[in-house]
Design an enzyme around this catalytic site. Structure first.
Site, PDB file in Angstrom:
ATOM      1  N   ASP A  52     -17.506   6.928  -0.806  1.00  0.00           N
ATOM      2  CA  ASP A  52     -16.187   6.868  -0.154  1.00  0.00           C
ATOM      3  C   ASP A  52     -15.854   8.284   0.312  1.00  0.00           C
ATOM      4  O   ASP A  52     -16.518   9.258  -0.103  1.00  0.00           O
ATOM      5  CB  ASP A  52     -15.136   6.349  -1.164  1.00  0.00           C
ATOM      6  CG  ASP A  52     -13.746   6.205  -0.548  1.00  0.00           C
ATOM      7  OD1 ASP A  52     -13.640   6.103   0.695  1.00  0.00           O
ATOM      8  OD2 ASP A  52     -12.746   6.203  -1.312  1.00  0.00           O
TER       9      ASP A  52
ATOM     10  N   ARG B 122       0.884  -1.190   0.000  1.00  0.00           N
ATOM     11  CA  ARG B 122       0.000   0.000   0.000  1.00  0.00           C
ATOM     12  C   ARG B 122       0.906   1.220   0.000  1.00  0.00           C
ATOM     13  O   ARG B 122       1.717   1.398   0.916  1.00  0.00           O
ATOM     14  CB  ARG B 122      -0.900   0.010   1.235  1.00  0.00           C
ATOM     15  CG  ARG B 122      -1.615   1.350   1.430  1.00  0.00           C
ATOM     16  CD  ARG B 122      -2.686   1.323   2.503  1.00  0.00           C
ATOM     17  NE  ARG B 122      -3.844   0.574   2.075  1.00  0.00           N
ATOM     18  CZ  ARG B 122      -5.060   0.685   2.632  1.00  0.00           C
ATOM     19  NH1 ARG B 122      -5.251   1.514   3.642  1.00  0.00           N
ATOM     20  NH2 ARG B 122      -6.062  -0.023   2.194  1.00  0.00           N
TER      21      ARG B 122
ATOM     22  N   CYS C 213     -16.682   1.691   1.578  1.00  0.00           N
ATOM     23  CA  CYS C 213     -15.488   0.841   1.743  1.00  0.00           C
ATOM     24  C   CYS C 213     -14.849   1.016   3.117  1.00  0.00           C
ATOM     25  O   CYS C 213     -14.104   0.160   3.562  1.00  0.00           O
ATOM     26  CB  CYS C 213     -14.486   1.116   0.631  1.00  0.00           C
ATOM     27  SG  CYS C 213     -13.970   2.835   0.570  1.00  0.00           S
TER      28      CYS C 213
ATOM     29  N   GLN D 235     -10.314  -4.091  -2.941  1.00  0.00           N
ATOM     30  CA  GLN D 235     -11.576  -3.574  -2.399  1.00  0.00           C
ATOM     31  C   GLN D 235     -12.738  -3.866  -3.351  1.00  0.00           C
ATOM     32  O   GLN D 235     -13.774  -4.396  -2.943  1.00  0.00           O
ATOM     33  CB  GLN D 235     -11.446  -2.056  -2.176  1.00  0.00           C
ATOM     34  CG  GLN D 235     -12.704  -1.413  -1.657  1.00  0.00           C
ATOM     35  CD  GLN D 235     -12.998  -1.768  -0.209  1.00  0.00           C
ATOM     36  OE1 GLN D 235     -12.143  -1.631   0.651  1.00  0.00           O
ATOM     37  NE2 GLN D 235     -14.194  -2.243   0.058  1.00  0.00           N
TER      38      GLN D 235
ATOM     39  N   ARG E 227     -13.917  -8.663   2.946  1.00  0.00           N
ATOM     40  CA  ARG E 227     -12.517  -8.457   2.552  1.00  0.00           C
ATOM     41  C   ARG E 227     -11.695  -9.705   2.893  1.00  0.00           C
ATOM     42  O   ARG E 227     -10.825 -10.117   2.135  1.00  0.00           O
ATOM     43  CB  ARG E 227     -11.910  -7.228   3.261  1.00  0.00           C
ATOM     44  CG  ARG E 227     -12.560  -5.880   2.959  1.00  0.00           C
ATOM     45  CD  ARG E 227     -12.360  -5.425   1.523  1.00  0.00           C
ATOM     46  NE  ARG E 227     -10.969  -5.450   1.111  1.00  0.00           N
ATOM     47  CZ  ARG E 227     -10.067  -4.489   1.369  1.00  0.00           C
ATOM     48  NH1 ARG E 227     -10.427  -3.404   2.015  1.00  0.00           N
ATOM     49  NH2 ARG E 227      -8.819  -4.592   0.929  1.00  0.00           N
TER      50      ARG E 227
ATOM     51  N   HIS F  90      -7.653   0.567  -6.110  1.00  0.00           N
ATOM     52  CA  HIS F  90      -7.806  -0.284  -4.918  1.00  0.00           C
ATOM     53  C   HIS F  90      -8.518  -1.575  -5.351  1.00  0.00           C
ATOM     54  O   HIS F  90      -9.669  -1.814  -5.007  1.00  0.00           O
ATOM     55  CB  HIS F  90      -8.634   0.488  -3.878  1.00  0.00           C
ATOM     56  CG  HIS F  90      -8.558  -0.063  -2.495  1.00  0.00           C
ATOM     57  ND1 HIS F  90      -7.744  -1.116  -2.140  1.00  0.00           N
ATOM     58  CD2 HIS F  90      -9.204   0.304  -1.349  1.00  0.00           C
ATOM     59  CE1 HIS F  90      -7.899  -1.366  -0.845  1.00  0.00           C
ATOM     60  NE2 HIS F  90      -8.774  -0.534  -0.347  1.00  0.00           N
TER      61      HIS F  90
HETATM   62  N1   CP Z   1     -11.295  -0.150   2.913  1.00  0.00           N
HETATM   63  C1   CP Z   1     -10.002  -0.202   3.259  1.00  0.00           C
HETATM   64  O1   CP Z   1      -9.107  -0.453   2.452  1.00  0.00           O
HETATM   65  O2   CP Z   1      -9.787  -0.017   4.592  1.00  0.00           O
HETATM   66  P1   CP Z   1      -8.377   0.197   5.268  1.00  0.00           P
HETATM   67  O3   CP Z   1      -7.847   1.521   4.818  1.00  0.00           O
HETATM   68  O4   CP Z   1      -8.692   0.180   6.741  1.00  0.00           O
HETATM   69  O5   CP Z   1      -7.466  -0.928   4.876  1.00  0.00           O
HETATM   70  N1  NVA Z   2     -10.133   6.695  -1.041  1.00  0.00           N
HETATM   71  C1  NVA Z   2      -9.708   6.251   0.255  1.00  0.00           C
HETATM   72  C2  NVA Z   2      -9.914   4.777   0.403  1.00  0.00           C
HETATM   73  C3  NVA Z   2      -9.549   4.222   1.743  1.00  0.00           C
HETATM   74  C4  NVA Z   2      -9.736   2.745   1.817  1.00  0.00           C
HETATM   75  C5  NVA Z   2      -8.262   6.636   0.468  1.00  0.00           C
HETATM   76  O1  NVA Z   2      -7.448   6.448  -0.452  1.00  0.00           O
HETATM   77  O2  NVA Z   2      -7.924   7.120   1.550  1.00  0.00           O
END
Ligand code: CP
Ligand code: NVA
Length: 306
Positions: free
Chosen positions: A224, A101, A263, A131, A291, A128
């Site tokens: 989101d 990530r 999400c 997700q 997930r 993502h």
């Molecule tokens: N939805 C999601 O990816 O959550 P986190 O940021 O907690 O991993």
């Molecule tokens: N769009 C959000 C998703 C988090 C899971 C971010 O990138 O922070």
């Protein structure tokens, strides 16, 4: 051995559907998954916070018999300027896979280019995929094969999750209406990928700046956060997003049976009201639970491919 998962288009539609249907069977206990990661060492390298993605991957790897560990960027030589390609080539000699990530999608692509082990995208600024794969499963669990005929509305910022929904709708042949402010729309590359895939699969991808148009008669409304991790809270952006808030009023235009997805994490009072969130909390936390079921089947799939 194994395959990368950087964007949803790394799967073809047949593979993507195979995964979703297998998640249903494994979750329901109809099929066994066993310990396909026995003897494998998989690292997680996260430069941004995570609750769901990190923990669901760690639990999934443990349940599949693998060994996993978490790498902190500030403890790696990367933080002192070591080349991405050298880090990637080194870690490839120790590990069987890596889940990353990070902010920059192109950084992740560069890492993957030099890696000889599977690289999995656990979120970047652009996409993502884990997700949305999981979210399509959540909808499949609810609607079965009818999922191809429902109307899904994504409302809010044209961010990484929105980009990936466009590709997901194309890949799975779903009907997706995306409503974002004009200046905060999705990435054109991901939009084009969604449109191109839709031509093959019979999906429909529409873009609008009118939230009511997207929500009208929708079966599912998805949102989101308006400010993703690492983004400045720009007041102008906040203002242009206000009418995209998922509220009872907006939802009154949708089907009576509408379901709301998020999400997570949520910023209640911005993209979704507290009332709407609580009304759909059970479904939203099933979405979060899924997930884990998804990561297991995805890992099995990626690590058992030649
Ligand atoms: N939805 C999601 O990816 O959550 P986190 O940021 O907690 O991993
Ligand atoms: N769009 C959000 C998703 C988090 C899971 C971010 O990138 O922070």
């Amino acid at each position: 051995m194994g395959r990368d998962f950087i964007d949803l288009w790394n799967l073809d539609p047949e593979e993507a559907w195979y995964i979703v249907r297998r998640i249903a069977k494994v979750k329901g206990g109809e099929e066994e998954i066993g310990r396909p990661l026995e003897g494998k060492n998989i690292a997680l390298l996260f430069t941004k916070p995570s609750t769901r993605t990190r923990v669901s991957f760690e639990v999934a790897i443990n349940q599949l018999g693998g060994n996993c560990f978490f790498l902190q960027e500030n403890q790696l030589q990367l933080s002192r300027g070591e080349d991405v390609k050298d880090t990637s080539r080194t870690l490839s000699r120790y590990l069987d896979g890596i889940i990353i990530r990070t902010s920059s999608h192109s950084w992740l692509e560069e890492f993957a280019r030099w890696s000889s082990i599977p690289v999995i995208n656990a979120l970047t600024d652009k996409s993502h995929p884990c997700q949305i794969l999981s979210d399509v499963f959540t909808l499949y669990e609810k609607f079965g094969e009818e999922v191809k005929n429902i109307k899904i509305a994504y409302l809010g910022d044209g961010n990484n999750v929105c980009n990936t929904w466009l590709v997901g709708a194309g890949l799975f042949g779903l009907n997706l209406f995306v409503a974002t402010p004009e200046d905060y729309g999705p990435d054109s590359y991901y939009l084009q990928a969604g449109l191109d895939l839709s031509n093959f699969t019979g999906g429909n991808v529409y873009l609008t700046t009118n939230p009511e148009e997207a929500v009208r008669d929708a079966d599912v409304v998805y949102t989101d956060v308006w400010f993703s991790m690492g983004q400045e809270r720009d007041p102008e952006k906040l203002e242009s997003l206000r009418k995209f808030q998922v509220s009872d009023e907006l939802l009154s235009k949708a089907k009576e049976s509408v379901l709301v997805m998020h999400c997570l994490p949520a910023n209640k009072g911005e993209e979704i009201t507290e009332e709407v969130f609580e009304k759909f909390a059970d479904f939203i936390f099933t979405q979060a639970e899924n997930r884990l079921h998804t990561q297991k089947v995805l890992l099995e799939f990626l690590f058992t491919q030649r």
